[in-house]
Motif scaffolding. Structure first.
Motif, mmCIF file in Angstrom:
data_model
loop_
_atom_site.group_PDB
_atom_site.id
_atom_site.type_symbol
_atom_site.label_atom_id
_atom_site.label_comp_id
_atom_site.label_asym_id
_atom_site.label_seq_id
_atom_site.Cartn_x
_atom_site.Cartn_y
_atom_site.Cartn_z
ATOM 1 N N ILE A 30 0.837 -1.208 0.000
ATOM 2 C CA ILE A 30 0.000 0.000 0.000
ATOM 3 C C ILE A 30 0.864 1.247 0.000
ATOM 4 O O ILE A 30 0.607 2.197 -0.760
ATOM 5 C CB ILE A 30 -0.970 -0.017 1.196
ATOM 6 N N LEU A 33 2.357 1.688 -3.456
ATOM 7 C CA LEU A 33 1.341 2.151 -4.397
ATOM 8 C C LEU A 33 1.041 3.636 -4.200
ATOM 9 O O LEU A 33 0.908 4.390 -5.174
ATOM 10 C CB LEU A 33 0.054 1.326 -4.241
ATOM 11 N N GLN A 34 0.919 4.045 -2.939
ATOM 12 C CA GLN A 34 0.661 5.451 -2.644
ATOM 13 C C GLN A 34 1.801 6.328 -3.146
ATOM 14 O O GLN A 34 1.561 7.388 -3.742
ATOM 15 C CB GLN A 34 0.475 5.664 -1.135
ATOM 16 N N THR A 40 -5.221 2.701 -4.150
ATOM 17 C CA THR A 40 -4.917 1.655 -3.166
ATOM 18 C C THR A 40 -6.168 0.963 -2.633
ATOM 19 O O THR A 40 -6.081 0.159 -1.702
ATOM 20 C CB THR A 40 -4.127 2.243 -1.983
#
Length: 71
Positions: A30, A33-34, A40
């Motif tokens: 996560i 991805l952020q 997310t």
């Protein structure tokens, strides 16, 4: 204490460790991805499922330990 109970207790402990690893890895996914600007939502849904499973694993371990203490 029976060998079978010991086996269940050992397995429950192993599941706890594996659950912790799974949650930690998903948190890292996560974060990555952020940082890359990606959505997310699905990763967070999966994390919530991992965390729910982890709660169940910990409860199972608690029950086994209580049975152990009662013996």
């Amino acid at each position: 204490m029976s060998a079978r109970h010991d086996d269940h207790l050992e397995l429950a402990c192993r599941h706890i460790v594996e659950g912790e690893i799974r949650v930690t890895r998903q948190l890292l996914v996560i974060t990555r991805l952020q940082e890359q600007g990606h959505d997310t939502a699905e990763a967070e849904t999966l994390l919530a499922q991992f965390e729910q499973g982890f709660v169940l694993m910990r409860e199972h371990l608690r029950i086994l330990q209580a049975e152990d203490d009662a013996r």
